[in-house]
Scaffold this motif. Structure first.
Motif, PDB file in Angstrom:
ATOM      1  N   GLN A  46       0.892  -1.090  -0.212  1.00 38.90           N
ATOM      2  CA  GLN A  46      -0.041  -0.032   0.113  1.00 38.90           C
ATOM      3  C   GLN A  46       1.058   1.302  -0.030  1.00 38.90           C
ATOM      4  N   PHE A  47       2.191   1.134  -0.150  1.00 41.52           N
ATOM      5  CA  PHE A  47       3.059   2.246   0.000  1.00 41.52           C
ATOM      6  C   PHE A  47       3.608   2.553  -1.107  1.00 41.52           C
ATOM      7  N   ASP A  48       3.871   3.998  -1.193  1.00 40.76           N
ATOM      8  CA  ASP A  48       4.602   4.567  -2.578  1.00 40.76           C
ATOM      9  C   ASP A  48       5.672   5.376  -1.539  1.00 40.76           C
ATOM     10  N   ILE A  49       6.911   4.894  -1.835  1.00 44.60           N
ATOM     11  CA  ILE A  49       8.151   5.459  -0.919  1.00 44.60           C
ATOM     12  C   ILE A  49       9.033   6.304  -2.120  1.00 44.60           C
ATOM     13  N   PRO A  78      -7.524  -2.112   3.581  1.00 48.46           N
ATOM     14  CA  PRO A  78      -6.205  -2.463   2.693  1.00 48.46           C
ATOM     15  C   PRO A  78      -6.311  -2.005   1.362  1.00 48.46           C
ATOM     16  N   GLU A  79      -7.444  -0.951   1.299  1.00 49.29           N
ATOM     17  CA  GLU A  79      -7.312  -0.282  -0.118  1.00 49.29           C
ATOM     18  C   GLU A  79      -6.561   1.082  -0.012  1.00 49.29           C
ATOM     19  N   GLN A  80      -6.381   1.278   1.325  1.00 49.94           N
ATOM     20  CA  GLN A  80      -5.859   3.044   1.425  1.00 49.94           C
ATOM     21  C   GLN A  80      -4.432   2.828   1.060  1.00 49.94           C
ATOM     22  N   ARG A  81      -3.910   3.902   0.423  1.00 48.33           N
ATOM     23  CA  ARG A  81      -2.538   4.183  -0.161  1.00 48.33           C
ATOM     24  C   ARG A  81      -2.026   5.168   0.523  1.00 48.33           C
ATOM     25  N   PHE A  82      -0.423   4.955   0.915  1.00 48.29           N
ATOM     26  CA  PHE A  82       0.063   6.131   1.766  1.00 48.29           C
ATOM     27  C   PHE A  82       1.481   6.554   0.905  1.00 48.29           C
ATOM     28  N   GLY A 105       8.607  13.012  11.822  1.00 44.64           N
ATOM     29  CA  GLY A 105       7.845  12.838  10.819  1.00 44.64           C
ATOM     30  C   GLY A 105       6.838  13.877  10.601  1.00 44.64           C
ATOM     31  N   ILE A 106       6.038  13.934   9.727  1.00 42.02           N
ATOM     32  CA  ILE A 106       5.011  15.074   9.732  1.00 42.02           C
ATOM     33  C   ILE A 106       4.119  14.666   8.433  1.00 42.02           C
ATOM     34  N   VAL A 107       2.551  15.160   8.691  1.00 41.42           N
ATOM     35  CA  VAL A 107       1.485  15.157   7.710  1.00 41.42           C
ATOM     36  C   VAL A 107       1.178  16.407   7.993  1.00 41.42           C
ATOM     37  N   ILE A 108       0.999  16.908   6.816  1.00 42.14           N
ATOM     38  CA  ILE A 108       0.677  18.677   6.937  1.00 42.14           C
ATOM     39  C   ILE A 108      -0.687  18.505   6.557  1.00 42.14           C
ATOM     40  N   ALA A 109      -1.406  18.190   7.363  1.00 38.85           N
ATOM     41  CA  ALA A 109      -3.147  18.455   7.294  1.00 38.85           C
ATOM     42  C   ALA A 109      -3.599  19.751   7.680  1.00 38.85           C
ATOM     43  N   PRO A 110      -4.529  20.481   6.858  1.00 37.10           N
ATOM     44  CA  PRO A 110      -5.422  19.686   5.959  1.00 37.10           C
ATOM     45  C   PRO A 110      -4.525  19.778   4.341  1.00 37.10           C
ATOM     46  N   LEU A 111      -3.458  20.568   4.164  1.00 35.99           N
ATOM     47  CA  LEU A 111      -2.862  20.786   3.136  1.00 35.99           C
ATOM     48  C   LEU A 111      -2.627  19.568   2.052  1.00 35.99           C
ATOM     49  N   THR A 112      -2.120  18.379   2.794  1.00 35.18           N
ATOM     50  CA  THR A 112      -1.743  17.367   1.760  1.00 35.18           C
ATOM     51  C   THR A 112      -1.832  15.952   2.813  1.00 35.18           C
ATOM     52  N   SER A 113      -1.803  14.920   2.179  1.00 38.16           N
ATOM     53  CA  SER A 113      -1.847  13.730   3.091  1.00 38.16           C
ATOM     54  C   SER A 113      -0.535  13.127   2.700  1.00 38.16           C
ATOM     55  N   ASN A 114       0.558  13.695   2.106  1.00 36.05           N
ATOM     56  CA  ASN A 114       1.800  13.128   2.050  1.00 36.05           C
ATOM     57  C   ASN A 114       2.506  12.932   3.530  1.00 36.05           C
ATOM     58  N   ALA A 151       0.995   7.464   8.996  1.00 33.69           N
ATOM     59  CA  ALA A 151      -0.040   6.902   8.218  1.00 33.69           C
ATOM     60  C   ALA A 151      -1.517   6.911   8.931  1.00 33.69           C
ATOM     61  N   THR A 152      -1.176   6.991  10.485  1.00 35.96           N
ATOM     62  CA  THR A 152      -2.512   6.946  11.237  1.00 35.96           C
ATOM     63  C   THR A 152      -2.946   8.394  11.279  1.00 35.96           C
ATOM     64  N   HIS A 153      -2.360   9.337  11.010  1.00 36.83           N
ATOM     65  CA  HIS A 153      -2.732  10.987  10.844  1.00 36.83           C
ATOM     66  C   HIS A 153      -3.456  10.874   9.481  1.00 36.83           C
ATOM     67  N   VAL A 154      -2.854  10.281   8.616  1.00 42.76           N
ATOM     68  CA  VAL A 154      -3.610  10.236   7.130  1.00 42.76           C
ATOM     69  C   VAL A 154      -4.756   9.560   7.393  1.00 42.76           C
ATOM     70  N   MET A 155      -5.003   8.386   8.209  1.00 33.86           N
ATOM     71  CA  MET A 155      -6.324   7.733   8.185  1.00 33.86           C
ATOM     72  C   MET A 155      -7.115   8.551   9.069  1.00 33.86           C
ATOM     73  N   GLN A 156      -6.554   9.251  10.085  1.00 26.58           N
ATOM     74  CA  GLN A 156      -7.687  10.221  10.889  1.00 26.58           C
ATOM     75  C   GLN A 156      -8.321  11.283   9.983  1.00 26.58           C
TER      76      GLN A 156
END
Length: 251
Positions: A46-49, A78-82, A105-114, A151-156
């Protein structure tokens, strides 16, 4: 002396405003579409690195471990991608980490899910800490932990809305990400005792760890058996929750 006209002054202000708006828009675009700045890419499950250095083969084992941890969350499917970007060079970490050079590590919500990570030693399943010396809770926080935490932040964001980080309390957002990230490697009784003894590791500001937040979330989910979605819908006031944890005695 001839004074500038009001019309000219307003025009100058407008030009400055437009320049700032354009610069902000460009920065948001850079955050949302960073791929050109990373020369190496790998797809696994499920990962693109992406990375600015060659990606070592042991990354598959790291991602298998991250998947195991993510599967402990009810938010996981299992369908989610990160999308994960490893910033090994300092300038990339500062640029994509909103100028926080010490971030793991950081996820800059709400700007992006990267997901942006700092320099990593993939072969040893660890990040490279920003300062020399041993890293706190290094055993419980390998590279797989950081990938899972973010990735949990992305799921949140996908479950509770892209503005979840602004709407819901930090103790809930970060505590749950720490809980999933550690994949069950957390002793509730031990950490409760540490909190009641005023252990510095439980002080988020001093230690930089989310142990106390993790304890709060684990208590609600595991001890009180509050479903996660209900907890997000009606989170208790942290002050009252901490007062309760300070007095409780486990059998």
């Amino acid at each position: 002396m001839k004074r500038p006209s009001l019309k000219k002054s307003r025009g100058a202000v407008c030009r400055v405003g437009l320049s700032l708006t354009g610069a902000l828009g460009l920065y948001i675009a850079i955050l949302a579409y960073p791929q050109p700045a990373f020369a190496y890419r790998l797809h696994y499950r499920q990962f693109d690195i992406w990375s600015d250095r060659p990606i070592d083969d042991p990354i598959s084992a790291v991602l298998d471990d991250a998947t195991r941890r993510l599967q402990t969350s009810i938010l996981y499917t299992p369908e989610q991608r990160f999308h994960v970007f490893i910033c090994n060079t300092r300038w990339r970490l500062q640029l994509y980490g909103i100028f926080h050079p010490r971030v793991g590590g950081i996820v800059i919500a709400p700007l992006t899910s990267n997901i942006y990570l700092r320099e990593a030693d993939i072969a040893r399943n660890r990040i490279i800490p920003p300062v020399a010396g041993p890293m706190l809770d290094a055993k419980e926080r390998p590279l797989a932990y950081y990938i899972t935490h973010e990735a949990t932040h992305v799921m949140q964001g996908r479950a509770f809305g892209r503005f979840f980080a602004l709407i819901h309390p930090a103790w809930l957002n970060e505590g749950y990400a720490d809980l999933v990230g550690k994949g069950g490697d957390f002793d509730l009784r031990d950490n409760l005792a540490r909190y009641q003894a005023h252990d510095p590791l439980m002080d988020v500001a001093r230690s930089g760890l989310y142990r106390r937040y993790h304890l709060e979330v684990a208590w609600m989910l595991e001890h009180d058996a509050v479903p996660l979605r209900m907890l997000y819908a009606h989170p208790p006031a942290e002050k009252k929750l901490l007062a309760r944890l300070a007095k409780v005695r486990l059998p």
